[in-house]
Design a protein around this motif. Structure first.
Motif, PDB file in Angstrom:
ATOM      1  N   THR A  54       0.811  -1.213   0.000  1.00 56.79           N
ATOM      2  CA  THR A  54       0.000   0.000   0.000  1.00 56.79           C
ATOM      3  C   THR A  54       0.846   1.265   0.000  1.00 56.79           C
ATOM      4  OG1 THR A  54      -1.713  -1.188   1.230  1.00 56.79           O
ATOM      5  CG2 THR A  54      -1.872   1.200   1.177  1.00 56.79           C
ATOM      6  N   LEU A  55       1.875   1.295   0.836  1.00 56.34           N
ATOM      7  CA  LEU A  55       2.713   2.485   0.950  1.00 56.34           C
ATOM      8  C   LEU A  55       3.393   2.841  -0.362  1.00 56.34           C
ATOM      9  CD1 LEU A  55       4.341   1.731   4.412  1.00 56.34           C
ATOM     10  CD2 LEU A  55       3.010   3.775   3.893  1.00 56.34           C
ATOM     11  N   PHE A  56       3.937   1.844  -1.039  1.00 55.72           N
ATOM     12  CA  PHE A  56       4.699   2.128  -2.255  1.00 55.72           C
ATOM     13  C   PHE A  56       3.805   2.322  -3.474  1.00 55.72           C
ATOM     14  CE2 PHE A  56       8.103   0.554   0.411  1.00 55.72           C
ATOM     15  CZ  PHE A  56       9.153   1.380   0.064  1.00 55.72           C
ATOM     16  N   SER A  57       2.666   1.668  -3.507  1.00 50.42           N
ATOM     17  CA  SER A  57       1.774   1.821  -4.660  1.00 50.42           C
ATOM     18  C   SER A  57       1.245   3.246  -4.766  1.00 50.42           C
ATOM     19  CB  SER A  57       0.615   0.827  -4.585  1.00 50.42           C
ATOM     20  OG  SER A  57      -0.217   1.086  -3.464  1.00 50.42           O
ATOM     21  N   LYS A  58       1.209   3.963  -3.629  1.00 52.04           N
ATOM     22  CA  LYS A  58       0.783   5.364  -3.661  1.00 52.04           C
ATOM     23  C   LYS A  58       1.666   6.198  -4.591  1.00 52.04           C
ATOM     24  CE  LYS A  58       1.070   6.547   0.602  1.00 52.04           C
ATOM     25  NZ  LYS A  58       1.006   7.460   1.784  1.00 52.04           N
ATOM     26  N   GLU A  59       2.933   5.790  -4.744  1.00 51.16           N
ATOM     27  CA  GLU A  59       3.868   6.502  -5.613  1.00 51.16           C
ATOM     28  C   GLU A  59       4.177   5.693  -6.876  1.00 51.16           C
ATOM     29  OE1 GLU A  59       4.628   9.510  -5.192  1.00 51.16           O
ATOM     30  OE2 GLU A  59       3.720   9.696  -3.196  1.00 51.16           O
ATOM     31  N   ASN A  60       3.268   4.786  -7.211  1.00 49.18           N
ATOM     32  CA  ASN A  60       3.395   3.983  -8.437  1.00 49.18           C
ATOM     33  C   ASN A  60       4.687   3.159  -8.469  1.00 49.18           C
ATOM     34  OD1 ASN A  60       0.902   4.786  -9.707  1.00 49.18           O
ATOM     35  ND2 ASN A  60       1.876   6.763 -10.115  1.00 49.18           N
ATOM     36  N   ILE A  61       5.100   2.712  -7.298  1.00 50.05           N
ATOM     37  CA  ILE A  61       6.171   1.717  -7.191  1.00 50.05           C
ATOM     38  C   ILE A  61       5.460   0.427  -6.787  1.00 50.05           C
ATOM     39  CG2 ILE A  61       8.320   1.065  -6.041  1.00 50.05           C
ATOM     40  CD1 ILE A  61       8.806   4.037  -5.505  1.00 50.05           C
ATOM     41  N   MET A  62       5.395  -0.503  -7.714  1.00 51.74           N
ATOM     42  CA  MET A  62       4.455  -1.611  -7.575  1.00 51.74           C
ATOM     43  C   MET A  62       5.150  -2.901  -7.141  1.00 51.74           C
ATOM     44  SD  MET A  62       2.022   0.335  -8.330  1.00 51.74           S
ATOM     45  CE  MET A  62       0.672  -0.835  -8.152  1.00 51.74           C
ATOM     46  N   LEU A  63       4.518  -3.593  -6.205  1.00 54.33           N
ATOM     47  CA  LEU A  63       5.045  -4.862  -5.703  1.00 54.33           C
ATOM     48  C   LEU A  63       5.008  -5.924  -6.795  1.00 54.33           C
ATOM     49  CD1 LEU A  63       6.058  -6.486  -3.241  1.00 54.33           C
ATOM     50  CD2 LEU A  63       3.669  -7.048  -2.757  1.00 54.33           C
ATOM     51  N   GLU A 104       3.436 -16.101   6.196  1.00 55.13           N
ATOM     52  CA  GLU A 104       3.868 -15.032   7.102  1.00 55.13           C
ATOM     53  C   GLU A 104       5.189 -15.441   7.753  1.00 55.13           C
ATOM     54  OE1 GLU A 104       2.451 -12.238   7.155  1.00 55.13           O
ATOM     55  OE2 GLU A 104       0.325 -12.472   6.691  1.00 55.13           O
ATOM     56  N   PHE A 105       6.302 -15.193   7.057  1.00 54.18           N
ATOM     57  CA  PHE A 105       7.618 -15.547   7.565  1.00 54.18           C
ATOM     58  C   PHE A 105       8.121 -14.458   8.526  1.00 54.18           C
ATOM     59  CE2 PHE A 105       7.234 -18.187   3.858  1.00 54.18           C
ATOM     60  CZ  PHE A 105       7.917 -19.360   4.192  1.00 54.18           C
ATOM     61  N   SER A 106       9.186 -14.753   9.255  1.00 55.50           N
ATOM     62  CA  SER A 106       9.729 -13.815  10.237  1.00 55.50           C
ATOM     63  C   SER A 106      10.129 -12.499   9.581  1.00 55.50           C
ATOM     64  CB  SER A 106      10.931 -14.442  10.948  1.00 55.50           C
ATOM     65  OG  SER A 106      11.403 -13.606  11.973  1.00 55.50           O
ATOM     66  N   SER A 107      10.726 -12.586   8.405  1.00 60.58           N
ATOM     67  CA  SER A 107      11.047 -11.409   7.590  1.00 60.58           C
ATOM     68  C   SER A 107      10.759 -11.740   6.138  1.00 60.58           C
ATOM     69  CB  SER A 107      12.518 -11.007   7.727  1.00 60.58           C
ATOM     70  OG  SER A 107      12.828 -10.552   9.023  1.00 60.58           O
ATOM     71  N   HIS A 108      10.513 -10.690   5.352  1.00 57.76           N
ATOM     72  CA  HIS A 108      10.272 -10.867   3.924  1.00 57.76           C
ATOM     73  C   HIS A 108      11.180  -9.948   3.115  1.00 57.76           C
ATOM     74  CE1 HIS A 108       5.991 -12.104   5.207  1.00 57.76           C
ATOM     75  NE2 HIS A 108       6.614 -13.191   4.805  1.00 57.76           N
ATOM     76  N   ILE A 109      11.481 -10.387   1.909  1.00 56.51           N
ATOM     77  CA  ILE A 109      12.099  -9.524   0.904  1.00 56.51           C
ATOM     78  C   ILE A 109      11.002  -9.154  -0.089  1.00 56.51           C
ATOM     79  CG2 ILE A 109      13.769  -9.354  -0.979  1.00 56.51           C
ATOM     80  CD1 ILE A 109      15.494 -11.399   0.517  1.00 56.51           C
ATOM     81  N   TYR A 110      10.880  -7.850  -0.346  1.00 54.26           N
ATOM     82  CA  TYR A 110       9.892  -7.359  -1.300  1.00 54.26           C
ATOM     83  C   TYR A 110      10.616  -6.803  -2.531  1.00 54.26           C
ATOM     84  CZ  TYR A 110       6.818  -7.592   2.757  1.00 54.26           C
ATOM     85  OH  TYR A 110       6.110  -8.028   3.848  1.00 54.26           O
ATOM     86  N   VAL A 111      10.218  -7.268  -3.691  1.00 52.22           N
ATOM     87  CA  VAL A 111      10.770  -6.761  -4.954  1.00 52.22           C
ATOM     88  C   VAL A 111       9.704  -5.873  -5.586  1.00 52.22           C
ATOM     89  CG1 VAL A 111      11.687  -7.349  -7.224  1.00 52.22           C
ATOM     90  CG2 VAL A 111      12.165  -8.834  -5.260  1.00 52.22           C
ATOM     91  N   LEU A 112      10.051  -4.589  -5.749  1.00 53.24           N
ATOM     92  CA  LEU A 112       9.112  -3.612  -6.283  1.00 53.24           C
ATOM     93  C   LEU A 112       9.701  -2.955  -7.539  1.00 53.24           C
ATOM     94  CD1 LEU A 112       9.265  -2.950  -2.824  1.00 53.24           C
ATOM     95  CD2 LEU A 112       6.963  -2.304  -3.502  1.00 53.24           C
ATOM     96  N   LYS A 113       8.830  -2.454  -8.398  1.00 52.91           N
ATOM     97  CA  LYS A 113       9.280  -1.868  -9.667  1.00 52.91           C
ATOM     98  C   LYS A 113       8.613  -0.519  -9.879  1.00 52.91           C
ATOM     99  CE  LYS A 113       9.787  -2.970 -14.575  1.00 52.91           C
ATOM    100  NZ  LYS A 113       9.463  -3.969 -15.646  1.00 52.91           N
ATOM    101  N   LYS A 114       9.416   0.429 -10.319  1.00 56.57           N
ATOM    102  CA  LYS A 114       8.914   1.773 -10.612  1.00 56.57           C
ATOM    103  C   LYS A 114       8.104   1.773 -11.910  1.00 56.57           C
ATOM    104  CE  LYS A 114      10.494   6.545 -11.268  1.00 56.57           C
ATOM    105  NZ  LYS A 114      11.661   7.437 -11.304  1.00 56.57           N
TER     106      LYS A 114
END
Length: 283
Positions: free
Chosen positions: A218-227, A273-283
């Motif tokens: 949600t946070l990044f999609s506001k600036e069109n950086i998409m998961l 729901e892992f302890s930590s995640h890596i998110y790959v996002l694209k502009k």
């Protein structure tokens, strides 16, 4: 970031590493994330990092825990660089690591053919990076016109003072079609629920924000950086559980922590729901 509405108390925990002070985490329903309160002022936050045990600012291998940490870290670094190369569909390009610590990731990336840049506010960590041949800048504001193919933030986003400003800065720095790779803890994991106020990845007040998969998207999609994709960090459940055991019981119970880590990963195979995640996002 407007976070005054839709907040409710989620949990109270304390700074186990430095100050012993207590902090509250409030749940923001809009973004499904937790917010640390009170938030230290910018001129005060540095004192909460003043510890020889703050492991990302040191290369020390004094204890068994630190030796295991750096052994796993060495293995993980090559995996991270391979992920960057696969994501960018190239084994080279211009890479920026924000919050680069002591520079190990950038060193491996540089040796793999990447043209590397990095920022790090901590002077001790910058000095250690320089000894490896990695010169780090203090802030991304130094890059007035430079654009990057890939930006990475390995367990850094949770530390930034202003999320909105940071996301806008990432958007400014990324090339069109550029990628952002972010790794953060997940407060919805089994190990977070198991250890509750002793969960080491809350790490207040150094961690100002505590993310879920929903909040990152949600946070990044506001600036069109998409998961694009979400990947697990399976080793993190063991590392976090070890520290959590220390905070809860006063000592690192390796067997208990290993068991909780395994259970967390097994449950995450179903819940995602892992302890930590890596998110790959694209502009």
């Amino acid at each position: 970031m407007n976070t005054k509405q839709n907040l409710e108390l989620f949990i109270e925990c304390k700074d186990h590493s430095v100050s012993g002070e207590k902090f509250q985490l409030f749940h923001d329903k809009q973004y499904d994330m937790l917010i640390t309160s009170p938030k230290p002022k910018n001129e005060e936050i540095g004192k909460y990092y003043e510890s020889e045990d703050y492991i990302s600012h040191t290369d020390a291998k004094r204890s068994l825990f630190e030796k295991i940490y750096h052994l796993v870290k060495t293995y993980s670094l090559s995996k991270k660089v391979r992920l960057v190369s696969r994501t960018n569909k190239s084994k080279s390009g211009i890479l920026l690591d924000i919050g680069a610590g002591t520079g190990e990731f950038l060193l491996v990336a540089k040796n793999a053919g990447w043209h590397v840049f990095g920022t790090e506010p901590n002077q001790q960590a910058k000095n250690l990076a320089k000894q490896k041949g990695i010169d780090l800048d203090g802030t991304t504001l130094d890059y007035e016109s430079q654009k990057f193919d890939v930006i990475t933030m390995w367990h850094v986003l949770e530390h930034v003072s202003d999320l909105d400003d940071q996301i806008l800065e990432i958007k400014r720095l990324l090339k069109p079609e550029g990628y952002l790779i972010v790794a953060v803890p997940n407060f919805k994991s089994y190990d977070a629920d198991y250890y509750k106020k002793f969960w080491a990845a809350y790490d207040v007040p150094r961690h100002l924000w505590h993310f879920s998969k929903t909040s990152i998207k949600t946070l990044f999609s506001k600036e069109n950086i998409m998961l694009q994709k979400t990947l697990p960090m399976r080793f993190d459940s063991f590392y976090v559980s070890l520290l959590s055991e220390k905070y809860k019981n006063g000592k690192m119970n390796f067997l208990k922590a290993f068991w909780v880590g395994i259970v967390s990963n097994i449950k995450a195979m179903r819940t995602k729901e892992f302890s930590s995640h890596i998110y790959v996002l694209k502009k």
